[in-house]
Design a protein around this motif. Structure first.
Motif, PDB file in Angstrom:
ATOM      1  N   PHE A  82       0.802  -1.222   0.000  1.00 59.74           N
ATOM      2  CA  PHE A  82       0.000   0.000   0.000  1.00 59.74           C
ATOM      3  C   PHE A  82       0.837   1.276   0.000  1.00 59.74           C
ATOM      4  N   PHE A  83       2.092   1.206   0.463  1.00 57.68           N
ATOM      5  CA  PHE A  83       2.889   2.423   0.623  1.00 57.68           C
ATOM      6  C   PHE A  83       3.739   2.754  -0.608  1.00 57.68           C
ATOM      7  N   LEU A  84       3.581   1.974  -1.680  1.00 61.12           N
ATOM      8  CA  LEU A  84       4.313   2.235  -2.923  1.00 61.12           C
ATOM      9  C   LEU A  84       3.329   2.568  -4.043  1.00 61.12           C
ATOM     10  N   PRO A  85       3.813   3.243  -5.120  1.00 57.91           N
ATOM     11  CA  PRO A  85       2.930   3.501  -6.267  1.00 57.91           C
ATOM     12  C   PRO A  85       2.451   2.177  -6.874  1.00 57.91           C
ATOM     13  N   PRO A  86       1.224   2.142  -7.389  1.00 54.31           N
ATOM     14  CA  PRO A  86       0.307   3.273  -7.574  1.00 54.31           C
ATOM     15  C   PRO A  86      -0.555   3.580  -6.350  1.00 54.31           C
ATOM     16  N   THR A 146       2.235  13.167  -1.606  1.00 53.28           N
ATOM     17  CA  THR A 146       1.008  13.674  -2.218  1.00 53.28           C
ATOM     18  C   THR A 146      -0.147  12.753  -1.851  1.00 53.28           C
ATOM     19  N   LEU A 147      -1.361  13.219  -2.112  1.00 53.35           N
ATOM     20  CA  LEU A 147      -2.549  12.378  -1.977  1.00 53.35           C
ATOM     21  C   LEU A 147      -3.014  11.883  -3.335  1.00 53.35           C
ATOM     22  N   ASN A 148      -2.113  11.846  -4.299  1.00 55.65           N
ATOM     23  CA  ASN A 148      -2.467  11.462  -5.668  1.00 55.65           C
ATOM     24  C   ASN A 148      -2.511   9.948  -5.873  1.00 55.65           C
ATOM     25  N   GLY A 149      -2.024   9.183  -4.902  1.00 54.23           N
ATOM     26  CA  GLY A 149      -2.078   7.736  -5.017  1.00 54.23           C
ATOM     27  C   GLY A 149      -3.485   7.214  -4.765  1.00 54.23           C
ATOM     28  N   LEU A 150      -3.687   5.940  -5.018  1.00 56.16           N
ATOM     29  CA  LEU A 150      -5.006   5.340  -4.851  1.00 56.16           C
ATOM     30  C   LEU A 150      -5.480   5.396  -3.398  1.00 56.16           C
ATOM     31  N   THR A 151      -4.553   5.242  -2.456  1.00 52.64           N
ATOM     32  CA  THR A 151      -4.936   5.302  -1.048  1.00 52.64           C
ATOM     33  C   THR A 151      -5.213   6.728  -0.588  1.00 52.64           C
ATOM     34  N   GLY A 152      -4.865   7.709  -1.417  1.00 54.55           N
ATOM     35  CA  GLY A 152      -5.111   9.099  -1.066  1.00 54.55           C
ATOM     36  C   GLY A 152      -6.424   9.651  -1.573  1.00 54.55           C
ATOM     37  N   LYS A 153      -7.150   8.864  -2.343  1.00 57.11           N
ATOM     38  CA  LYS A 153      -8.404   9.342  -2.907  1.00 57.11           C
ATOM     39  C   LYS A 153      -9.483   9.432  -1.826  1.00 57.11           C
ATOM     40  N   HIS A 154     -10.248  10.496  -1.901  1.00 57.97           N
ATOM     41  CA  HIS A 154     -11.348  10.695  -0.953  1.00 57.97           C
ATOM     42  C   HIS A 154     -12.536   9.841  -1.389  1.00 57.97           C
ATOM     43  N   VAL A 155     -12.904   8.876  -0.564  1.00 57.19           N
ATOM     44  CA  VAL A 155     -14.040   7.987  -0.836  1.00 57.19           C
ATOM     45  C   VAL A 155     -15.037   8.189   0.295  1.00 57.19           C
ATOM     46  N   SER A 156     -16.196   8.747  -0.011  1.00 55.04           N
ATOM     47  CA  SER A 156     -17.152   9.129   1.029  1.00 55.04           C
ATOM     48  C   SER A 156     -17.588   7.934   1.875  1.00 55.04           C
ATOM     49  N   LEU A 157     -17.535   6.734   1.302  1.00 54.13           N
ATOM     50  CA  LEU A 157     -17.972   5.541   2.023  1.00 54.13           C
ATOM     51  C   LEU A 157     -17.046   5.219   3.200  1.00 54.13           C
ATOM     52  N   TYR A 158     -15.857   5.807   3.228  1.00 53.50           N
ATOM     53  CA  TYR A 158     -14.923   5.549   4.325  1.00 53.50           C
ATOM     54  C   TYR A 158     -15.372   6.193   5.640  1.00 53.50           C
TER      55      TYR A 158
END
Length: 309
Positions: free
Chosen positions: A100-104, A110-122
């Protein structure tokens, strides 16, 4: 002779009206706040239902529940459910062979990785903690976690009563793969997910709510009752003490997290049959622990080390 009618309030009358309005507002405000919290609690329950549906859809496709977490590569259940929670764009970019801590998954600083995306369901709408971790490994926190049952994280022995999510023999390379036939206590009697609280700190120094980190708070355990005043046990150095009584914590070698929420009097919890219920803080420890097991039996052999941490 005609008298002119009075059309204005006196100062005394105006003050009386203002006082009455103030009293009415004071009476209405608690009711308004209660109604708002009731709406937030229902929204939280709906999000847990969506997670439960995603779990069932995953099970329907893969014939097991997703792994709670694994250490090689380091990941949690969250990314496994992206395609079942309308996050297809995240799933299509994901690489299950990369931690999880490596690209992508994570793009440094940055918050540009997949784990940085804002998902309202969280997120539970009642929580006010920080939803992101800044620094080199930036990612989002969340409020929904899976049932790890009656054993500390990484405990090397399987308890007599297993949870739907755990490691086999405490080995992070062997995540348990549970199908519904393993839940012999009944899916309507076994916890699937519940809530947690996000850390106040937005730095990578507090694992509470860190649901995308296999070492973080992606799970809860039924060793502690909901919203207990007893502290969560967090690996030393990875939490910051605060004055929030809803989030007591202490350092220890064995990680243990209680189900916690900002809802008054309890937490929302999803069962393995997909139903969602509000569980009162007053629930006794033994029935709570029984709900954490999917196949009966409670084993107390770890308690001595836990309390002597």
């Amino acid at each position: 002779m005609y008298r002119l009618s009075r059309t204005a309030f006196t100062l005394v009358e105006l003050l009386v009206v203002i006082a009455i309005i103030g009293v009415l507002v004071g009476l209405l405000l608690p009711a308004v706040q209660t109604a708002r919290e009731s709406a937030r609690r229902l929204e939280c329950m709906d999000k847990l239902r969506q997670w439960s549906t995603a779990m069932h859809n995953y099970h329907g496709t893969k014939k097991t529940l997703p792994p709670g977490a694994r250490e090689n590569p380091r990941q949690t259940w969250v990314m496994h459910l992206w395609p079942f929670t309308e996050q297809m764009s995240l799933d299509q970019q994901n690489d299950f062979d990369t931690p999880f801590f490596l690209p992508p998954a994570t793009i440094p600083y940055t918050l540009n990785g997949l784990t940085g995306k804002h998902v309202s369901l969280y997120y539970c709408p009642s929580d006010i903690g920080s939803d992101q971790i800044v620094g080199e490994y930036q990612r989002r926190r969340g409020n929904y976690v899976v049932n790890w049952g009656n054993t500390p994280y990484g405990w090397p022995l399987d308890p007599a009563g297993l949870a739907p999510f755990s490691y086999i023999g405490g080995n992070g390379a062997k995540p348990r793969k549970t199908d519904f036939s393993h839940i012999t206590d009944g899916t309507s009697q076994t916890l699937l997910m519940s809530e947690t609280l996000k850390a106040w700190s937005n730095e990578d120094n507090d694992w509470r709510g860190d649901i995308q980190n296999d070492q973080g708070n992606f799970r809860f355990q039924t060793l502690l009752t909901p919203n207990t005043s007893a502290p969560d046990i967090i690996k030393g150095g990875w939490y910051r003490p605060n004055i929030d009584p809803s989030m007591p914590a202490a350092a220890g070698s064995r990680q243990i997290y209680a189900a916690r929420s900002r809802h008054s009097g309890g937490v929302n919890a999803a069962y393995c049959d997909g139903s969602v219920h509000f569980i009162a803080d007053t629930i006794a420890l033994i029935p709570w622990k029984e709900m954490g097991s999917m196949n009966g039996g409670l084993k107390e052999s770890f308690d001595q080390e836990y309390w002597n941490r």
